[in-house]
Each structure stands twice: as structure tokens, then as C-alpha cells.
Enzyme design. Structure first.
Site, PDB file in Angstrom:
ATOM      1  N   ASP A  17       0.847  -1.204   0.000  1.00 24.56           N
ATOM      2  CA  ASP A  17       0.000   0.000   0.000  1.00 24.56           C
ATOM      3  C   ASP A  17       0.879   1.251   0.000  1.00 24.56           C
ATOM      4  O   ASP A  17       0.709   2.154  -0.814  1.00 24.56           O
ATOM      5  CB  ASP A  17      -0.913   0.002   1.234  1.00 24.56           C
ATOM      6  CG  ASP A  17      -1.614  -1.328   1.411  1.00 24.56           C
ATOM      7  OD1 ASP A  17      -2.483  -1.636   0.591  1.00 24.56           O
ATOM      8  OD2 ASP A  17      -1.258  -2.069   2.358  1.00 24.56           O
ATOM      9  N   GLY A 272       3.159  -9.598  -4.208  1.00 27.31           N
ATOM     10  CA  GLY A 272       2.267  -8.440  -4.029  1.00 27.31           C
ATOM     11  C   GLY A 272       1.999  -7.685  -5.315  1.00 27.31           C
ATOM     12  O   GLY A 272       1.572  -8.254  -6.319  1.00 27.31           O
ATOM     13  N   GLU A 273       2.283  -6.397  -5.282  1.00 23.91           N
ATOM     14  CA  GLU A 273       1.966  -5.559  -6.444  1.00 23.91           C
ATOM     15  C   GLU A 273       3.166  -4.754  -6.940  1.00 23.91           C
ATOM     16  O   GLU A 273       3.565  -4.851  -8.101  1.00 23.91           O
ATOM     17  CB  GLU A 273       0.816  -4.597  -6.087  1.00 23.91           C
ATOM     18  CG  GLU A 273       0.460  -3.661  -7.205  1.00 23.91           C
ATOM     19  CD  GLU A 273      -0.916  -3.037  -7.090  1.00 23.91           C
ATOM     20  OE1 GLU A 273      -1.840  -3.660  -6.529  1.00 23.91           O
ATOM     21  OE2 GLU A 273      -1.070  -1.909  -7.589  1.00 23.91           O
ATOM     22  N   ASP A 274       3.753  -3.970  -6.060  1.00 23.29           N
ATOM     23  CA  ASP A 274       4.789  -3.053  -6.551  1.00 23.29           C
ATOM     24  C   ASP A 274       6.065  -3.786  -6.970  1.00 23.29           C
ATOM     25  O   ASP A 274       6.635  -3.483  -8.020  1.00 23.29           O
ATOM     26  CB  ASP A 274       5.103  -1.997  -5.479  1.00 23.29           C
ATOM     27  CG  ASP A 274       5.947  -0.866  -6.034  1.00 23.29           C
ATOM     28  OD1 ASP A 274       5.554  -0.288  -7.066  1.00 23.29           O
ATOM     29  OD2 ASP A 274       7.016  -0.585  -5.470  1.00 23.29           O
TER      30      ASP A 274
HETATM   31  O1  TRH Z   1       4.739  -6.065   0.647  1.00 28.07           O
HETATM   32  P1  TRH Z   1       3.804  -6.637  -0.331  1.00 28.07           P
HETATM   33  O2  TRH Z   1       3.417  -8.012  -0.130  1.00 28.07           O
HETATM   34  O3  TRH Z   1       2.565  -5.722  -0.365  1.00 28.07           O
HETATM   35  C1  TRH Z   1       1.234  -5.899  -0.615  1.00 28.07           C
HETATM   36  C2  TRH Z   1       0.412  -5.684   0.597  1.00 28.07           C
HETATM   37  O4  TRH Z   1       0.291  -6.916   1.257  1.00 28.07           O
HETATM   38  C3  TRH Z   1      -0.910  -5.154   0.216  1.00 28.07           C
HETATM   39  O5  TRH Z   1      -1.784  -5.063   1.285  1.00 28.07           O
HETATM   40  C4  TRH Z   1      -1.477  -6.025  -0.859  1.00 28.07           C
HETATM   41  O6  TRH Z   1      -2.696  -5.592  -1.152  1.00 28.07           O
HETATM   42  C5  TRH Z   1      -0.556  -5.972  -2.019  1.00 28.07           C
HETATM   43  O7  TRH Z   1       0.702  -6.504  -1.636  1.00 28.07           O
HETATM   44  C6  TRH Z   1      -1.059  -6.675  -3.236  1.00 28.07           C
HETATM   45  O8  TRH Z   1       4.448  -6.535  -1.816  1.00 28.07           O
HETATM   46  P2  TRH Z   1       4.716  -5.317  -2.813  1.00 28.07           P
HETATM   47  O9  TRH Z   1       3.454  -4.755  -3.344  1.00 28.07           O
HETATM   48  O10 TRH Z   1       5.657  -5.833  -3.778  1.00 28.07           O
HETATM   49  O11 TRH Z   1       5.430  -4.203  -1.938  1.00 28.07           O
HETATM   50  C7  TRH Z   1       6.740  -4.305  -1.493  1.00 28.07           C
HETATM   51  C8  TRH Z   1       7.428  -2.962  -1.521  1.00 28.07           C
HETATM   52  O12 TRH Z   1       8.657  -3.047  -0.820  1.00 28.07           O
HETATM   53  C9  TRH Z   1       7.768  -2.495  -2.921  1.00 28.07           C
HETATM   54  O13 TRH Z   1       7.535  -1.102  -3.032  1.00 28.07           O
HETATM   55  C10 TRH Z   1       9.266  -2.748  -3.037  1.00 28.07           C
HETATM   56  C11 TRH Z   1       9.701  -2.509  -1.629  1.00 28.07           C
HETATM   57  N1  TRH Z   1      10.975  -3.101  -1.202  1.00 28.07           N
HETATM   58  C12 TRH Z   1      12.013  -2.257  -0.839  1.00 28.07           C
HETATM   59  O14 TRH Z   1      11.870  -1.028  -0.909  1.00 28.07           O
HETATM   60  N2  TRH Z   1      13.168  -2.809  -0.389  1.00 28.07           N
HETATM   61  C13 TRH Z   1      13.367  -4.147  -0.303  1.00 28.07           C
HETATM   62  O15 TRH Z   1      14.447  -4.594   0.125  1.00 28.07           O
HETATM   63  C14 TRH Z   1      12.296  -5.010  -0.721  1.00 28.07           C
HETATM   64  C15 TRH Z   1      12.480  -6.501  -0.660  1.00 28.07           C
HETATM   65  C16 TRH Z   1      11.112  -4.450  -1.146  1.00 28.07           C
END
Ligand code: TRH
Length: 377
Positions: A17, A272-274
Site C-alpha cells: 500500500d 504483491g503488487e509493486d
Molecule cells: O509487501 P507486499 O506483499 O505488499 C502488498 C500488501 O500486502 C498489500 O496489502 C497487498 O494488497 C498488495 O501486496 C497486493 O508486496 P509489494 O506490493 O511488492 O510491496 C513491497 C514494496 O517493498 C515495494 O515497493 C518494493 C519494496 N521493497 C524495498 O523497498 N526494499 C526491499 O528490500 C524489498 C524486498 C522491497
């Protein structure tokens, strides 16, 4: 006066998020003449993505964005020209009231989760009338031209290409994390939720040449990794070798550095998404651990994406990739399907770059939002 944007983020769990909203806020502030405020109800995960930020500040400036703590006792503020509620979070009632009091109500958008499902194209941009006569529009990111696109900063792919062609820059980046892979090692990054299939994947990687160097940022998968390695705890910096597999735990790095990690690897497991979107911009083959939903709705999302993604692959390679993704998401045995995928490695590698370039032909999400706003005016 600058056009003002307010983005509201309710951190449900994990980093997605805040990951998406922080990235969007930064891009809007960097690439457009806008005043951008990001309201976050939990600053802890924000500080992980943006080390150096303050965890207890009511308001702080970070990279041109006014980052505000969205406190439970909401203090009245003027509503912005454009208001984005991320992932259907509920805006403070007093803020909605402030929206109605503007001479011209703001453009109110609900930025939804990313999905490759077909129905998204029919819902993207639709208005819904609210009880207070405000109008809210649904804005869907997506992979098709009829959706809002994907977050992609200006110049991102040029930066990525330059980095991937610069061995010294990659070496320096990895060295900064304490990573010194063997010359012939295949580099894989692993960012995932708990997964019962991990042991079977590691088993096959350990028994195979060329060697694999697996980079695991600290997070939810470490428990499964510990069990497989037979150790009680694992922290950033830990390195262990089993057969042809070297496993290294990395610190969770700032968001920009995570891109460099993805760009450095031959294969990225993301979630997740990002991170899923960032792996696509890395132009390298990937494995997606989708965020699980109660009613199993995530399987339809996974299949919808796979259907689009494998279109450019031969049937055999497409099936091999889909089998790995399905096994991983079901927590099933990864051994045989991984070996099959390896037979198609050059093809899936080339395809990852191709997919990235195709997606980059679409308007990016921030630009699509700005266009939507200009059309609405
Ligand atoms: O963390 P996520 O699993 O996030 C989500 C949430 O669970 C949310 O509620 C859900 O709806 C969504 O997934 C689908 O995975 P995501 O989206 O990949 O987010 C991780 C973030 O962390 C992304 O912006 C990249 C960042 N990141 C770093 O900045 N440094 C790191 O070392 C890593 C491993 C990730």
C-alpha cells in the site's frame, strides 16, 4: 498556484500500500508542477522504504513530497484539487466535508489494485455518485491500453539499460551489500510470503550447475529458509552454502536500491503488487507470489496475468513458466517444473525484455492520472 494532490494511504499490511502510493507521490512531485501530500496512517513501513524519514513526524518533506501522518484525531485541512484514495481506503469524514465546501469540488479518484483481468477495462474511469453529490471515479492500473497503465518513472528503462550494461556499476552495487557471487553463478533474488514449496526449489538449485547465488531480503520467507538450512535464526549478512547453492540474506533496502537489486539478478521472485511491477521493468524472467485473498480470488488474477504474459512465448515455454508460477503459488513441489523451465531459459529471458518494452509503450500510471485530470477539467 500549483495544482494540489492529496494521496491517502491506509497501510493494511506489508509494504504494497505504501510502496505504490509513495512511488506515485514521488513521481507526481518530481515530474509535474504539482504540490503533493501523502497521508499515511502508519509511518513504520514508510521508513523501511525511505530510510532517513522520521517515524513520528506529523509532517515531513521527503523528495519533494509533503508526507503527513494520517492521525486518528483528524485535524481540519483544506481539500486538494485532486484527491486519491488508494485501494478504497476510507477518507476522514471531515476531509470529505472539506471537499464539498470547495467552490469547485476536487477530482476524487479511487486508485484500485492492479489486475490483468478483463473486467477491469470496463470499470476503469467509471464515475460513482456519492451521497453528498460528490463524484468519485474508479481508476484501475493495468496491462492493457484501456486501463490506467503501470507506475513507471521517466527515464527508468534508460537507467536500467545503462546499469545492466555497466559491469562495474553492478559489481559496486552488489559489493555494497556484501555480495560477491562466483563468476559463473546465476543470481536470483527472492522476495516472497511464507511458502511450503521453497524447500523443493532450494533442493533442486543445490543439486545443479551452474551454481546459484540466492539473495533474500529480510522478510516473511526467512522462516522457511531457516527450516531448510536447519538454523535457528537468520539475519541480514548471513551466508550459507549447500551444494551448488549459496544463500545470502540481505537487509531490506530503500526502494530505489531494490530496483538495482532486481536489475542485477538473472531471475527475480517477487510478490504483491509493486515489486511485481518492478520485476517487469527489470526485463528479467520472474516468478510472482501473488497476495492471497480469502475467497481464492487471487487465482483468477494470476491466470489472467499469465494468459497475457505467455502470449509471446512458444506453447512449451509458456506452459513451463505457468507450471512454475502455479506450483509456487500453491506451495507445491517446484523440482520438476523448475528443471523444465530451465530448458527454455534463453527464450523466457528474451521474452522478459520484450514484455517490458511492450508494456513501456503504454502511458504510465502517473501520466494517465494527469491526463484524466486534464480531461475532467
Ligand atoms: O509487501 P507486499 O506483499 O505488499 C502488498 C500488501 O500486502 C498489500 O496489502 C497487498 O494488497 C498488495 O501486496 C497486493 O508486496 P509489494 O506490493 O511488492 O510491496 C513491497 C514494496 O517493498 C515495494 O515497493 C518494493 C519494496 N521493497 C524495498 O523497498 N526494499 C526491499 O528490500 C524489498 C524486498 C522491497
Amino acid at each position: 498556484m500549483k495544482v494540489s494532490w492529496d494521496i491517502f494511504c491506509n497501510v493494511v499490511d506489508n509494504f504494497g500500500d505504501i510502496g505504490v502510493t509513495w512511488r506515485l507521490a514521488r513521481q507526481l512531485a518530481a515530474e509535474y508542477p504539482f504540490a503533493v501530500r501523502l497521508w499515511v496512517d502508519d509511518l513504520q513501513p514508510f521508513v523501511r522504504l525511505c530510510p532517513g524519514a522520521q517515524v513520528d513526524a506529523a509532517q515531513q518533506w521527503q523528495e519533494g513530497v509533503s508526507v503527513c501522518h494520517w492521525a486518528k484525531d483528524w485535524q481540519p485541512v483544506e481539500a486538494a484539487d485532486v484527491v486519491i484514495e488508494a485501494f478504497a481506503c476510507r477518507l476522514p469524514p471531515a476531509y470529505i466535508e472539506a471537499m464539498t465546501q470547495r467552490s469547485r469540488p476536487p477530482l476524487w479518484l479511487n486508485l484500485d489494485y492492479l489486475s490483468a483481468e478483463e473486467w477491469v477495462t470496463g470499470c476503469h474511469g467509471l464515475p460513482s455518485l456519492q451521497s453528498n453529490r460528490l463524484q468519485k471515479f474508479f481508476f484501475f492500473p493495468g496491462f492493457r491500453p484501456t486501463t490506467g497503465g503501470l507506475l513507471r518513472e521517466a527515464g527508468l528503462l534508460d537507467q536500467r539499460h545503462a546499469f545492466q550494461q555497466d559491469k562495474a556499476a553492478q559489481h559496486a552495487f552488489l559489493q555494497g551489500l556484501g555480495v560477491e557471487p562466483a563468476e559463473d553463478a546465476r543470481l536470483i533474488s527472492l522476495f516472497a510470503y511464507e511458502n511450503a514449496g521453497l524447500a523443493s526449489w532450494l533442493e533442486v538449485l543445490a543439486g545443479q550447475s551452474p551454481p546459484t547465488h540466492l539473495l533474500v531480503p529480510e522478510g516473511r520467507i526467512l522462516g522457511d529458509l531457516q527450516r531448510w538450512l536447519g538454523v535457528d535464526s537468520l539475519q541480514a549478512g548471513a551466508v550459507a552454502t549447500r551444494g551448488a547453492l549459496t544463500v545470502q540474506v540481505l537487509p531490506f533496502v530503500r526502494q530505489e536500491a531494490y530496483d538495482h537489486l532486481l536489475w542485477s539478478c538473472d531471475f527475480n521472485a517477487v510478490r504483491g503488487e509493486d515489486s511485481f511491477v518492478r520485476a517487469q521493468w527489470a526485463g528479467r524472467p520472474m516468478l510472482w507470489h501473488i497476495y492471497e485473498q480469502d475467497d481464492d480470488a487471487h487465482w483468477a488474477k494470476l491466470d489472467a496475468f499469465l494468459e497475457l504474459y505467455v502470449k509471446g512465448l512458444s506453447p512449451a515455454a509458456g506452459e513451463a513458466l505457468s507450471d512454475v508460477w502455479r506450483a509456487w503459488n500453491a506451495g507445491k513441489d517446484m523440482g520438476q517444473c523448475w528443471l523444465t523451465l530451465l530448458q527454455h531459459w534463453p527464450e523466457v529471458t528474451e521474452h522478459a525484455e520484450q514484455w517490458c518494452l511492450e508494456q513501456a509503450l503504454q502511458v504510465d500510471l502517473a501520466a494517465a492520472l494527469v491526463q484524466f485530470y486534464r480531461n475532467w477539467l
